[in-house]
Design a protein around this motif. Structure first.
Motif, PDB file in Angstrom:
ATOM      1  N   PRO A   1      -8.911   8.197   1.372  1.00 11.68           N
ATOM      2  CA  PRO A   1      -8.877   8.151  -0.089  1.00 11.68           C
ATOM      3  C   PRO A   1      -8.705   6.713  -0.558  1.00 11.68           C
ATOM      4  O   PRO A   1      -8.047   5.900   0.087  1.00 11.68           O
ATOM      5  N   TYR A   2      -9.306   6.425  -1.709  1.00  7.66           N
ATOM      6  CA  TYR A   2      -9.304   5.063  -2.218  1.00  7.66           C
ATOM      7  C   TYR A   2      -7.896   4.543  -2.453  1.00  7.66           C
ATOM      8  O   TYR A   2      -7.583   3.389  -2.154  1.00  7.66           O
ATOM      9  N   SER A   3      -7.020   5.430  -2.947  1.00  2.32           N
ATOM     10  CA  SER A   3      -5.650   4.987  -3.217  1.00  2.32           C
ATOM     11  C   SER A   3      -4.959   4.546  -1.927  1.00  2.32           C
ATOM     12  O   SER A   3      -4.155   3.617  -1.927  1.00  2.32           O
ATOM     13  N   GLU A   4      -5.322   5.216  -0.824  1.00  7.56           N
ATOM     14  CA  GLU A   4      -4.734   4.823   0.464  1.00  7.56           C
ATOM     15  C   GLU A   4      -5.230   3.440   0.881  1.00  7.56           C
ATOM     16  O   GLU A   4      -4.476   2.616   1.396  1.00  7.56           O
ATOM     17  N   LEU A   5      -6.518   3.196   0.654  1.00  3.87           N
ATOM     18  CA  LEU A   5      -7.070   1.876   0.967  1.00  3.87           C
ATOM     19  C   LEU A   5      -6.347   0.801   0.167  1.00  3.87           C
ATOM     20  O   LEU A   5      -6.014  -0.272   0.701  1.00  3.87           O
ATOM     21  N   LEU A   6      -6.080   1.108  -1.098  1.00  7.86           N
ATOM     22  CA  LEU A   6      -5.360   0.138  -1.929  1.00  7.86           C
ATOM     23  C   LEU A   6      -3.971  -0.106  -1.377  1.00  7.86           C
ATOM     24  O   LEU A   6      -3.481  -1.240  -1.373  1.00  7.86           O
ATOM     25  N   ARG A   7      -3.331   0.962  -0.898  1.00  9.85           N
ATOM     26  CA  ARG A   7      -1.982   0.802  -0.346  1.00  9.85           C
ATOM     27  C   ARG A   7      -2.015  -0.118   0.871  1.00  9.85           C
ATOM     28  O   ARG A   7      -1.154  -0.974   1.041  1.00  9.85           O
ATOM     29  N   VAL A   8      -3.039   0.063   1.705  1.00  8.28           N
ATOM     30  CA  VAL A   8      -3.173  -0.823   2.872  1.00  8.28           C
ATOM     31  C   VAL A   8      -3.374  -2.260   2.416  1.00  8.28           C
ATOM     32  O   VAL A   8      -2.771  -3.193   2.956  1.00  8.28           O
TER      33      VAL A   8
END
Lengths: 249, 342
Positions: free
Chosen positions: A120-127
């Motif tokens: 999910p995109y939000s997970e990518l942002l978290r990374v």
């Protein structure tokens, strides 16, 4: 949010989806690097590519993403690679180069499709936040994703308004249609600017301050970011609700 | 122009990645230091806007439709560093969400489209709008700069692909520039129209530095829309980012285009001829002004011929931009005066 086709399958539940996003991101980059740096001109290269392909097929099977979807997306994106690869046909021994480039770019494409549909995109942002990508960029990316769907709906609304005021989409000459397109784009930008003003007001109302643009110390950054992220979420929601009310006027 | 993965080799991808990471870092720093806090959300929303605007198609030729690229438009509206951030965000999302443009090629794509296509275009825009005053000058500058930005970005893209050994430069360059000279014309026209519409309906949103300053002063006015305060370098302290971005573009072009520009292959003649036919046909179709064939008679050497042809093409496009800007600005004269005097 009608534009669901963007990352439709990224919220499935499968062993691949449950894997930590950072690992998936690293793995995807690693696969791409391996594929790109694979030496050509001997059978080992093709065998290596086949091994990578096998790995990707296993991952795709485990992820539970429909094959039809993956294939359709690959076919949709492939012309970009084909266009360039075709040029390689014009040089000596271009046929082999062409096949090689197509194999390489298809594998890379499949890798990225798998990544974008399992993370999910939000997970990518978290990374990204964790690896200290500048806050400004992460905020921009977060806001962009959040308003992407709103903007597409907005564009759809403008389009519908235009269609309800003209007899047909094909009415008028080419120059008129260009002018219409330009009007739609400029209207979109004006609405975007106004919306960003409202968002800023809403963010300030929830105590955003200008911590983002000024803070430089790592200690304050995370807390500022946290509260910032939260206020952004709230602000975005509120503004979205407000604006959807306004849009109907 | 999104380069997919698998077409660039690792060394080119890494080198361009370093260049664009530096450029993006410089742009981010500049934006963080100089962008008014109230404009921060506009970056993300502008990125969403560019993304959505790229999905609106308009007809070019029968069966062919184009869409706005938006690099130069963003740069004209927000200033060069903000535009680099916005276009990079668009490219990052397109890469990770749509798999449009590769992850390893992301650096190259950011270099081509955000640095060259947006910040580089802005430099041309700034210079021309300095030389020719007023709204006419700005529309002219935006039109011409859009075309230049698209074409130079295509040249950089060809350079990256040729450095990777994907195809030979003598094939890539004419193909890429030929196609993108056409696309650039469309991009210039649509950018000019969009900017004229914005100048007509919201004159405060797209002003030159002086006008922005003027409208910034009364607080009541800036409440309406942030007073068109772009991140344009108005004082001396703001030029740093633009200079660094310009240097990065020069280094990139020198690395990836320079080596090829010095040693042309044969086979150029044929493709140049093709390109000439291509361009003149479509230009006639688009704007009904005859464009010279891209092969000057009496110049034997391919390099000289191409150089002259390129120069002539640039002059012709500048002339077309002049005509377009003149007609667009003349049509909306009353609205300009309101915007200009206030």
């Amino acid at each position: 949010m009608r534009a669901e086709y963007l990352d439709r399958y990224s919220r499935l539940s499968s062993p691949v989806h449950r894997l930590w996003t950072g690992v998936k991101l690293l793995a995807a980059v690693a696969v791409v690097v391996v594929v790109v740096s694979m030496p050509r001109n001997f059978w080992g290269g093709w065998a290596g590519l086949a091994a990578v392909a096998g790995f990707l097929v296993v991952v795709a099977a485990m992820s539970g993403i429909p094959w039809g979807f993956l294939l359709r997306r690959m076919l949709w994106l492939e012309p970009l690679a084909i266009g360039v690869a075709l040029l390689s046909l014009l040089q000596v021994g271009g046929w082999q180069v062409f096949l090689w480039l197509m194999a390489r770019s298809s594998l890379c494409l499949l890798t990225m499709l798998l990544l974008s549909n399992t993370a999910p995109y939000s997970e990518l942002l978290r990374v990204m936040r964790r690896v200290k990508v500048p806050t400004m960029l992460v905020t921009t990316l977060a806001l962009m994703y959040r308003y992407l769907f709103v903007m597409m709906d907005e564009a759809g609304r403008i389009k519908r308004a235009r269609m309800s005021r003209t007899f047909s989409e094909r009415g008028g000459g080419k120059s008129r249609r260009w002018r219409t397109a330009a009007t739609v784009v400029s209207q979109l930008f004006i609405r975007v600017s106004e919306r960003s003003e409202r968002i800023f007001a809403a963010m300030c109302a929830r105590g955003w301050g200008d911590g983002l643009s000024r803070d430089r110390k790592g200690a304050t950054r995370s807390s500022a970011l946290l509260s910032h992220g939260r206020s952004l979420t709230v602000a975005a929601q509120i503004v979205k609700d407000n604006s959807s009310g306004n849009e109907g006027r | 122009m999104h380069i997919p993965d698998g077409l660039l080799d690792v060394k080119t991808a890494v080198a361009m990645g370093v260049l664009s990471a530096t450029g993006l870092g410089v742009a981010l720093r500049h934006v963080r230091l100089h962008l008014p806090a109230k404009r921060v959300p506009l970056l993300g929303l502008s990125a969403a806007f560019v993304f959505a605007a790229q999905m609106l198609n308009f007809p070019v030729l029968p069966g062919v439709s184009g869409h706005l690229i938006g690099g130069m438009l963003t740069a004209a509206l927000l200033g060069p560093s903000a535009a680099v951030v916005v276009i990079s965000a668009v490219l990052i999302v397109q890469c990770f969400l749509l798999a449009d443009g590769g992850v390893l090629a992301l650096g190259a794509n950011i270099f081509n489209m955000a640095l060259v296509g947006s910040a580089g275009g802005w430099v041309v825009y700034y210079l021309v709008s300095r030389a020719v005053k007023g709204l006419f000058g700005r529309v002219l500058a935006a039109t011409f700069a859009s075309w230049v930005a698209v074409v130079v970005a295509a040249v950089a893209c060809a350079g990256a692909l040729a450095t990777s050994g994907t195809a030979s430069w003598s094939v890539l360059l004419p193909m890429m520039t030929g196609v993108h000279m056409l696309i650039g014309v469309g991009e210039g026209v649509i950018t000019a129209m969009v900017l004229t519409f914005i100048a007509k309906t919201r004159p405060e949103m797209w002003g030159d530095a002086a006008a922005a300053k003027r409208s910034q002063k009364p607080e009541a006015r800036s409440q309406e829309m942030g007073g068109g305060q772009t991140v344009n370098p108005t004082g001396t302290e703001r030029w740093g980012a633009v200079i660094v971005l310009g240097l990065l573009i020069c280094v990139g072009l020198a690395l990836f285009v320079g080596p090829f520009a010095c040693g042309w292959d044969d086979g150029l003649e044929v493709t140049v001829q093709q390109k000439g036919v291509h361009v003149s046909e479509a230009a006639e179709h688009l704007i009904k002004v005859p464009m010279p064939d891209y092969k000057m008679p009496g110049l034997g050497d391919g390099r000289v011929a191409t150089g002259v042809a390129g120069a002539v093409g640039t002059v012709v496009v500048f002339g077309l931009a002049w005509v377009l800007a003149r007609s667009l600005v003349r049509k909306m004269k009353p609205a300009v005066d309101v915007g200009g005097s206030e």
